[in-house]
Enzyme design. Structure first.
Site, short mmCIF file in Angstrom:
data_model
loop_
_atom_site.label_atom_id
_atom_site.label_comp_id
_atom_site.label_asym_id
_atom_site.label_seq_id
_atom_site.Cartn_x
_atom_site.Cartn_y
_atom_site.Cartn_z
N ASN A 26 1.17 -1.13 -0.02
CA ASN A 26 0.07 0.06 0.00
C ASN A 26 0.87 1.29 0.17
O ASN A 26 1.52 1.51 0.79
CB ASN A 26 -0.66 -0.06 1.34
CG ASN A 26 -2.25 0.27 1.12
OD1 ASN A 26 -2.68 0.38 -0.10
ND2 ASN A 26 -2.96 0.38 2.09
N SER B 137 0.78 5.96 5.84
CA SER B 137 1.36 7.28 6.18
C SER B 137 3.13 7.26 6.27
O SER B 137 3.82 8.23 6.32
CB SER B 137 0.93 7.67 7.51
OG SER B 137 1.26 6.43 8.48
N HIS C 86 7.74 -0.37 2.17
CA HIS C 86 7.51 -1.83 2.62
C HIS C 86 6.20 -2.22 2.08
O HIS C 86 5.38 -1.53 1.66
CB HIS C 86 7.57 -1.51 4.22
CG HIS C 86 6.23 -0.61 4.69
ND1 HIS C 86 6.15 0.75 4.47
CD2 HIS C 86 5.07 -0.86 5.20
CE1 HIS C 86 4.92 1.18 4.91
NE2 HIS C 86 4.26 0.19 5.31
#
Ligand SMILES: [Zn+2]
Ligand SMILES: [Zn+2]
Ligand SMILES: [Zn+2]
Length: 356
Positions: free
Chosen positions: A165, A173, A178
């Site tokens: 994501n 955020s 990752h």
């Protein structure tokens, strides 16, 4: 529609009028409403401020050597780093519970056990898949494969969802590169729909839906974005998101674990190519959700499965204009304004020389 018409001319006729397209993987429809008078690409080329992230951020809980919110300290890793999510949405040991009030199949619930892991792609806080070298992405692929094998072997783990994501717009955020791996005891909704569709196609056709789809896309060429000896990336005929991409291995393989050495490197190359094209098209570090759909890890043979990856960027025609799924899309069917053929053409032109 006259049966004598050629598919190309039928599609040509559809290009300029609202129509719906069938997604054979989910067996759902998407509404395509090309707007001829409103050219979708308005030529916005303003570059947003360059991102000034540093290779190391002392406040990032994913950077090497830093302390995470749960209290654990990250090692000084130099390539990739995998750990159990400190605030996991799933727990490995939950008591078995089944609920079906009055046996009516209305109020139904059951326990779900699982494992959530975090994969840091790189120690460098300022990198993205598009900025990592193909060699670095290749070692990430090896980690994904290792995790798929070791988690998939655990009792009670029947499906593994590897995903990334990326970007604030997608609710992520932390810019540190990752992704996550969620291991579940049941097959989640999206892969389950595909699982059923792949199996349903194989019986009457004696062939794989996605192998057949690749042949159709290669013959037409209209929705191809990029490819190499082992992989092909297309804006699928039934794409919902404006610049959605479906990435497919050309060989019929049920999971990443079946990739040989050259194919793993080819996957690294095409992941870099896809993400670089997105960055180039929108002139920003493009937000997206991406992930791999692979065979369940339930110890059964899954000859029907053809593994693949989906990329869903939320952007419509500029870095600041996002697509919302509201109104008719929430209550009716998903809808798109630009055609998949137009999106593929834009993505083909983008990022022809990815910058390092
Ligand atoms: Zn970081
Ligand atoms: Zn196949
Ligand atoms: Zn899928």
């Amino acid at each position: 529609m006259k049966s004598s018409s050629r598919p190309e001319s039928i599609l040509q006729a559809l290009q300029s009028s609202p129509h719906r397209r069938f997604n054979p993987l989910t067996r759902e429809w998407v509404l395509v409403s090309p707007r001829r008078t409103e050219r979708p690409w308005q030529g916005q080329t303003e570059r947003p401020e360059p991102e000034s992230t540093q290779p190391y951020d002392p406040n990032c809980y994913l950077c090497p050597g830093n302390i995470r919110a749960g209290g654990a300290r990250n090692p000084s890793y130099s390539q990739t780093f995998v750990f159990d999510n400190d605030f996991a949405a799933l727990q490995p040991d939950v008591p078995a519970v089944q609920l079906d009030v009055d046996g009516k199949g209305i109020l139904v619930a059951q326990n779900e056990s699982g494992i959530c892991r975090v994969v840091c792609f790189s120690p460098r806080h300022d990198l993205t898949l598009s900025k990592m070298s193909a060699v670095e992405i290749r070692s990430l692929i090896d980690v994904w494969i290792k995790e798929f094998q070791s988690l998939g072997r655990r009792p009670g783990v029947n499906y593994l969802q590897i995903f990334e994501n990326r970007g604030l717009m997608m609710g992520c955020s932390n810019p540190h590169p990752h992704g996550q791996i969620w291991a579940t005891s049941t097959i989640p909704n999206e892969p389950r729909k595909e699982h059923e569709a792949l199996a349903a196609y194989q019986k009457p056709h004696g062939a794989c839906l996605l192998c057949d789809y690749i042949k159709l896309e290669e013959a037409s060429g209209e929705r191809l974005v990029c490819g190499n000896e082992h992989f092909v990336a297309v804006v699928p005929f039934w794409a919902v998101w404006p610049y959605e991409i479906l990435l497919l291995p050309k060989r019929h393989l049920a999971s990443m674990t079946a990739l040989d050495e050259p194919a793993r490197s080819a996957l690294a190359d095409i992941l870099k190519s896809i993400t670089s094209r997105y960055d180039d098209l929108f002139q920003v570090s493009c937000p997206y959700s991406m992930g791999f759909h692979q065979q369940p890890t339930d110890d059964l043979e899954h000859r029907e499965w053809h593994f693949h990856a989906h990329f869903f960027p939320p952007l419509l025609r500029a870095a600041t204009i996002r697509k919302f799924m509201v109104g008719f899309e929430m209550l009716g069917s998903p809808q798109r304004d630009i055609t998949p053929e137009y999106a593929a053409e834009k993505l083909r032109q983008a990022g022809l020389t990815p910058s390092e």
